[in-house]
Design an enzyme around this catalytic site. Sequence first.
Site, PDB file in Angstrom:
ATOM      1  N   GLU A 227       0.884  -1.170   0.000  1.00  0.00           N
ATOM      2  CA  GLU A 227       0.000   0.000   0.000  1.00  0.00           C
ATOM      3  C   GLU A 227       0.919   1.217   0.000  1.00  0.00           C
ATOM      4  O   GLU A 227       1.432   1.613   1.038  1.00  0.00           O
ATOM      5  CB  GLU A 227      -0.901  -0.016   1.254  1.00  0.00           C
ATOM      6  CG  GLU A 227      -1.821  -1.225   1.349  1.00  0.00           C
ATOM      7  CD  GLU A 227      -3.017  -1.132   0.399  1.00  0.00           C
ATOM      8  OE1 GLU A 227      -3.308  -0.040  -0.099  1.00  0.00           O
ATOM      9  OE2 GLU A 227      -3.649  -2.180   0.160  1.00  0.00           O
ATOM     10  N   CYS A 261      -2.008   9.641   2.339  1.00  0.00           N
ATOM     11  CA  CYS A 261      -1.536   8.974   1.106  1.00  0.00           C
ATOM     12  C   CYS A 261      -2.419   9.288  -0.088  1.00  0.00           C
ATOM     13  O   CYS A 261      -1.941   9.361  -1.210  1.00  0.00           O
ATOM     14  CB  CYS A 261      -1.472   7.469   1.324  1.00  0.00           C
ATOM     15  SG  CYS A 261      -3.037   6.757   1.828  1.00  0.00           S
TER      16      CYS A 261
HETATM   17  P1  NAD Z   1       8.087   4.885   5.002  1.00  0.00           P
HETATM   18  O1  NAD Z   1       8.121   4.077   3.771  1.00  0.00           O
HETATM   19  O2  NAD Z   1       9.234   5.786   5.290  1.00  0.00           O
HETATM   20  O3  NAD Z   1       7.923   3.968   6.305  1.00  0.00           O
HETATM   21  C1  NAD Z   1       6.875   3.024   6.434  1.00  0.00           C
HETATM   22  C2  NAD Z   1       7.312   1.923   7.367  1.00  0.00           C
HETATM   23  O4  NAD Z   1       8.454   1.284   6.810  1.00  0.00           O
HETATM   24  C3  NAD Z   1       7.719   2.370   8.766  1.00  0.00           C
HETATM   25  O5  NAD Z   1       7.208   1.453   9.711  1.00  0.00           O
HETATM   26  C4  NAD Z   1       9.230   2.297   8.745  1.00  0.00           C
HETATM   27  O6  NAD Z   1       9.818   1.994   9.984  1.00  0.00           O
HETATM   28  C5  NAD Z   1       9.454   1.132   7.794  1.00  0.00           C
HETATM   29  N1  NAD Z   1      10.778   1.149   7.175  1.00  0.00           N
HETATM   30  C6  NAD Z   1      11.668   2.155   7.118  1.00  0.00           C
HETATM   31  N2  NAD Z   1      12.784   1.746   6.479  1.00  0.00           N
HETATM   32  C7  NAD Z   1      12.584   0.468   6.135  1.00  0.00           C
HETATM   33  C8  NAD Z   1      13.357  -0.506   5.464  1.00  0.00           C
HETATM   34  N3  NAD Z   1      14.577  -0.237   5.008  1.00  0.00           N
HETATM   35  N4  NAD Z   1      12.839  -1.721   5.282  1.00  0.00           N
HETATM   36  C9  NAD Z   1      11.582  -2.007   5.708  1.00  0.00           C
HETATM   37  N5  NAD Z   1      10.800  -1.124   6.359  1.00  0.00           N
HETATM   38  C10 NAD Z   1      11.296   0.097   6.573  1.00  0.00           C
HETATM   39  O7  NAD Z   1       6.715   5.715   4.932  1.00  0.00           O
HETATM   40  P2  NAD Z   1       6.161   6.789   5.946  1.00  0.00           P
HETATM   41  O8  NAD Z   1       6.992   8.025   5.856  1.00  0.00           O
HETATM   42  O9  NAD Z   1       5.934   6.191   7.270  1.00  0.00           O
HETATM   43  O10 NAD Z   1       4.717   7.064   5.303  1.00  0.00           O
HETATM   44  C11 NAD Z   1       4.540   7.934   4.243  1.00  0.00           C
HETATM   45  C12 NAD Z   1       4.398   7.213   2.930  1.00  0.00           C
HETATM   46  O11 NAD Z   1       3.470   6.164   3.025  1.00  0.00           O
HETATM   47  C13 NAD Z   1       3.859   8.105   1.823  1.00  0.00           C
HETATM   48  O12 NAD Z   1       4.516   7.799   0.622  1.00  0.00           O
HETATM   49  C14 NAD Z   1       2.400   7.737   1.742  1.00  0.00           C
HETATM   50  O13 NAD Z   1       1.799   8.014   0.509  1.00  0.00           O
HETATM   51  C15 NAD Z   1       2.459   6.283   2.027  1.00  0.00           C
HETATM   52  N6  NAD Z   1       1.201   5.816   2.574  1.00  0.00           N
HETATM   53  C16 NAD Z   1       0.450   4.965   1.849  1.00  0.00           C
HETATM   54  C17 NAD Z   1      -0.781   4.550   2.333  1.00  0.00           C
HETATM   55  C18 NAD Z   1      -1.669   3.617   1.565  1.00  0.00           C
HETATM   56  O14 NAD Z   1      -2.636   3.134   2.144  1.00  0.00           O
HETATM   57  N7  NAD Z   1      -1.412   3.347   0.307  1.00  0.00           N
HETATM   58  C19 NAD Z   1      -1.205   4.988   3.585  1.00  0.00           C
HETATM   59  C20 NAD Z   1      -0.398   5.847   4.289  1.00  0.00           C
HETATM   60  C21 NAD Z   1       0.816   6.252   3.796  1.00  0.00           C
END
Ligand code: NAD
Length: 474
Positions: A227, A261
């Site tokens: 997602e 998002c």
């Molecule tokens: P992110 O990708 O930075 O982090 C998401 C999760 O991934 C966190 O729990 C983080 O700890 C983990 N993470 C960080 N580094 C990682 C790695 N190397 N390997 C695996 N996991 C890792 O995203 P964010 O800043 O928390 O959220 C914002 C983003 O998420 C935006 O791009 C937004 O559009 C998207 N988003 C999508 C949805 C959806 O339903 N499609 C919903 C909310 C947010």
Amino acid sequence: MATTEIPTGTAPEAAAAAPSPVPEAVATARAAFDRGVTRPIAWRRAQLEALLTLLEEGEDRLLAALATDVGKPRLEGWTTDLGVTASEVALLAKNVGKWAKPRRAGLPLTAMPGKARIQPEPLGTVLIIAPWNYPVQLLLEPLAAALAAGNACVVKPSELAPATSAVLTDLLRTHLDDAVQVVEGGPEVATELLEQRWDHIFFTGSTRIGRVVAEAAAKHLTPVTLELGGKSPAIVHKSANLEVAARRIAWGKFLNAGQTCIAPDYVLVDESVQDELVDHIRTAVADFYGEVPKTSEDYARIVNARHFDRLSGLLADGGTPAVGGQTDADERYIAPTVLVDVPDDATIMEEEIFGPLLPVLPITSVADAIDRVNARPKPLALYVFAADDDAVDAVLERTSSGGVCVNHTLVHITPPELPFGGVGDSGQGRYHGQSGFDTFSNLKSVLRKPSRPDPALMYPPYTDTKEKIIRKAI
Ligand code: NAD
């Protein structure tokens, strides 16, 4: 439940010395699944009921944590994080018995006699990784779907919403069974989790980290739901009710200070009505947040200094502020901002904005808007505002996105019978309602045949007569 975790705020040396919580969490969840704990419908329903209790009893603590992490207004926190989650969990609790039942399938003549069924079964032990922007909803909704489908789960809340992560961890450990394990932490913990063998990985976050997750999952051929995010456009046709369109775009964009998002990332508006639309957005912002949004209790803050600096950089070369434009680093405040005269090569048009900056770009026709949308990766959401149905249909037919909402923003996420997810760079897989249950299930195909009759038609030796009959039957 087990209570191992990496304490937040610990000195790096101490954290390095602390044993990793990952192996024990995975082993505990997997053992619960292997013992069959998670399979009975009664257990699944009880866990869903426990989630509802958790949301009710933990409401004040969760809302306070959301305010601490992102300055989320109380009502926004309740509606967009707790309330929607509670109704999704209640829906799963109500329907789990029905959705878990074998589903009848038809039989062609060649497979008769027999009974064909699709028999949903749990996938096993699943990993759920959540982001920080709607930290309750985006952790608990996938968890609820996974539990309804009978899985054991390891969940990782986001380290960027630390107060909410701590409260969620405590509540989940208090209210749920050992088959649900919580591991707190950032990228290192996430990396260690991804090294394990899972039966499914459900990741919500950025497209950049989504790629990392997909690569790690490929090693074990683990199925993934991604997602992700992206640049979701809002197209405004000249036939639209501009006042209503402006209000709905402003609401969808500035909710949670643009950190949503499916927030409209940028607007493509018919050039003949651009000024009028911008004027209406200015009025809507003043109506929502007053003349000085910084003093409004209903306007959120940017999650951290890194994102504040990133957004300030986008603002600096992103065009002319026609609305807002003010910032305050101490408060991590960025005003609801509309940008016009955005240069073609502005960085703000390259990446997902994920903040309260709204570029408004003129278009000459619907075809122009469609070409611009199609020149970018497929978005998570697409919004089109028009009274002219031909304009709406042209956009629907000639663009691709995870979802579409016509004449509004965000609300297409709410009907549980509309599966939610992305396409291409904005993600893969769906959830919400039954689609979430199915995502976390193996929809096993089962054909039951009686021993008799046992016609020799399909068996060797093959003869011309057999071939003639088979060719007619198939
Ligand atoms: P992110 O990708 O930075 O982090 C998401 C999760 O991934 C966190 O729990 C983080 O700890 C983990 N993470 C960080 N580094 C990682 C790695 N190397 N390997 C695996 N996991 C890792 O995203 P964010 O800043 O928390 O959220 C914002 C983003 O998420 C935006 O791009 C937004 O559009 C998207 N988003 C999508 C949805 C959806 O339903 N499609 C919903 C909310 C947010």
